[in-house]
Design a protein around this motif. Structure first.
Motif, PDB file in Angstrom:
ATOM      1  N   ALA A  65      70.282  71.107 -20.426  1.00 51.77           N
ATOM      2  CA  ALA A  65      68.976  70.561 -20.047  1.00 51.77           C
ATOM      3  C   ALA A  65      68.628  69.368 -20.946  1.00 51.77           C
ATOM      4  O   ALA A  65      68.158  68.331 -20.461  1.00 51.77           O
ATOM      5  CB  ALA A  65      67.895  71.630 -20.139  1.00 51.77           C
ATOM      6  N   ARG A  66      68.871  69.508 -22.233  1.00 53.57           N
ATOM      7  CA  ARG A  66      68.597  68.417 -23.182  1.00 53.57           C
ATOM      8  C   ARG A  66      69.415  67.178 -22.819  1.00 53.57           C
ATOM      9  O   ARG A  66      68.904  66.061 -22.771  1.00 53.57           O
ATOM     10  CB  ARG A  66      68.921  68.888 -24.598  1.00 53.57           C
ATOM     11  CG  ARG A  66      68.476  67.958 -25.694  1.00 53.57           C
ATOM     12  CD  ARG A  66      68.753  68.526 -27.092  1.00 53.57           C
ATOM     13  NE  ARG A  66      68.084  69.807 -27.326  1.00 53.57           N
ATOM     14  CZ  ARG A  66      68.677  71.007 -27.363  1.00 53.57           C
ATOM     15  NH1 ARG A  66      69.981  71.112 -27.225  1.00 53.57           N
ATOM     16  NH2 ARG A  66      67.982  72.101 -27.578  1.00 53.57           N
ATOM     17  N   VAL A  69      68.119  65.551 -19.522  1.00 48.87           N
ATOM     18  CA  VAL A  69      66.907  64.751 -19.743  1.00 48.87           C
ATOM     19  C   VAL A  69      67.288  63.404 -20.352  1.00 48.87           C
ATOM     20  O   VAL A  69      66.813  62.353 -19.915  1.00 48.87           O
ATOM     21  CB  VAL A  69      65.895  65.513 -20.635  1.00 48.87           C
ATOM     22  CG1 VAL A  69      64.783  64.599 -21.110  1.00 48.87           C
ATOM     23  CG2 VAL A  69      65.328  66.711 -19.874  1.00 48.87           C
ATOM     24  N   SER A  74      65.440  64.378 -13.807  1.00 49.15           N
ATOM     25  CA  SER A  74      64.022  64.722 -13.859  1.00 49.15           C
ATOM     26  C   SER A  74      63.796  66.206 -14.123  1.00 49.15           C
ATOM     27  O   SER A  74      64.657  67.053 -13.854  1.00 49.15           O
ATOM     28  CB  SER A  74      63.335  64.337 -12.549  1.00 49.15           C
ATOM     29  OG  SER A  74      63.703  65.233 -11.514  1.00 49.15           O
ATOM     30  N   ARG A  75      62.632  66.492 -14.627  1.00 53.15           N
ATOM     31  CA  ARG A  75      62.208  67.880 -14.861  1.00 53.15           C
ATOM     32  C   ARG A  75      62.259  68.681 -13.564  1.00 53.15           C
ATOM     33  O   ARG A  75      62.689  69.835 -13.549  1.00 53.15           O
ATOM     34  CB  ARG A  75      60.792  67.865 -15.431  1.00 53.15           C
ATOM     35  CG  ARG A  75      60.220  69.234 -15.703  1.00 53.15           C
ATOM     36  CD  ARG A  75      58.830  69.101 -16.333  1.00 53.15           C
ATOM     37  NE  ARG A  75      58.378  70.388 -16.790  1.00 53.15           N
ATOM     38  CZ  ARG A  75      57.307  71.008 -16.304  1.00 53.15           C
ATOM     39  NH1 ARG A  75      56.569  70.436 -15.371  1.00 53.15           N
ATOM     40  NH2 ARG A  75      56.951  72.188 -16.763  1.00 53.15           N
ATOM     41  N   GLU A 102      62.262  74.932 -19.378  1.00 49.62           N
ATOM     42  CA  GLU A 102      60.933  74.467 -19.819  1.00 49.62           C
ATOM     43  C   GLU A 102      60.840  74.389 -21.337  1.00 49.62           C
ATOM     44  O   GLU A 102      60.057  73.606 -21.866  1.00 49.62           O
ATOM     45  CB  GLU A 102      59.836  75.337 -19.222  1.00 49.62           C
ATOM     46  CG  GLU A 102      59.692  75.080 -17.729  1.00 49.62           C
ATOM     47  CD  GLU A 102      58.675  75.968 -17.047  1.00 49.62           C
ATOM     48  OE1 GLU A 102      58.217  76.959 -17.657  1.00 49.62           O
ATOM     49  OE2 GLU A 102      58.348  75.668 -15.894  1.00 49.62           O
ATOM     50  N   THR A 105      62.002  70.793 -21.410  1.00 46.67           N
ATOM     51  CA  THR A 105      61.240  69.790 -20.671  1.00 46.67           C
ATOM     52  C   THR A 105      59.753  69.819 -20.978  1.00 46.67           C
ATOM     53  O   THR A 105      59.063  68.842 -20.733  1.00 46.67           O
ATOM     54  CB  THR A 105      61.441  69.961 -19.143  1.00 46.67           C
ATOM     55  OG1 THR A 105      60.964  71.254 -18.751  1.00 46.67           O
ATOM     56  CG2 THR A 105      62.895  69.770 -18.765  1.00 46.67           C
ATOM     57  N   ASP A 106      59.272  70.931 -21.506  1.00 47.83           N
ATOM     58  CA  ASP A 106      57.854  71.057 -21.852  1.00 47.83           C
ATOM     59  C   ASP A 106      57.728  71.865 -23.141  1.00 47.83           C
ATOM     60  O   ASP A 106      57.200  72.977 -23.133  1.00 47.83           O
ATOM     61  CB  ASP A 106      57.089  71.724 -20.706  1.00 47.83           C
ATOM     62  CG  ASP A 106      55.584  71.689 -20.894  1.00 47.83           C
ATOM     63  OD1 ASP A 106      55.103  70.875 -21.709  1.00 47.83           O
ATOM     64  OD2 ASP A 106      54.895  72.479 -20.234  1.00 47.83           O
TER      65      ASP A 106
END
Length: 109
Positions: A65-66, A69, A74-75, A102, A105-106
């Motif tokens: 995921a890292r 990004v 995109s998320r 998440e 991403t958040d």
């Protein structure tokens, strides 16, 4: 080229530092596998994320995921990978993957 140990999660970094030949061989294998077919970089990243989800590997989900990004994925695209896991792997696994994605991403909730 293999990632430098300081850019890796702690377990992988320790292997890379202690056994650099093993780490280099592992990195070359990953590169050879990525170059073995026609998938583009974005698709490869999403597939690797999906494989990490299927393997229930939190560290690998975070890592892919890292990287995704950083590569401009995109998320929403990453979240869709987790949602696609629900019918195949089950609701709990899909939700778990969603929370791991998440985390990246958040990170502030």
């Amino acid at each position: 080229m293999a990632e430098k140990p300081e850019n890796l999660p702690s377990g992988a970094a320790e292997v890379a530092r202690s056994y650099p030949e093993v780490w280099e061989a592992y990195a070359k294998l990953g590169q050879a596998c990525a170059e073995a077919g026609p998938l583009d970089g974005r698709t490869l990243r999403l597939v690797k994320l999906a494989l990490a989800v299927g393997a229930s590997s939190e560290g690998a989900v975070h890592s892919h995921a890292r990287r995704a990004v950083a590569e401009g994925v995109s998320r929403e695209e990453l979240r869709q990978v987790a949602l696609l896991a629900i019918p195949t792997l089950g609701f709990p696994q899909g939700v778990k993957a969603l929370t791991w994605i998440e985390d990246i991403t958040d990170p502030h909730g």
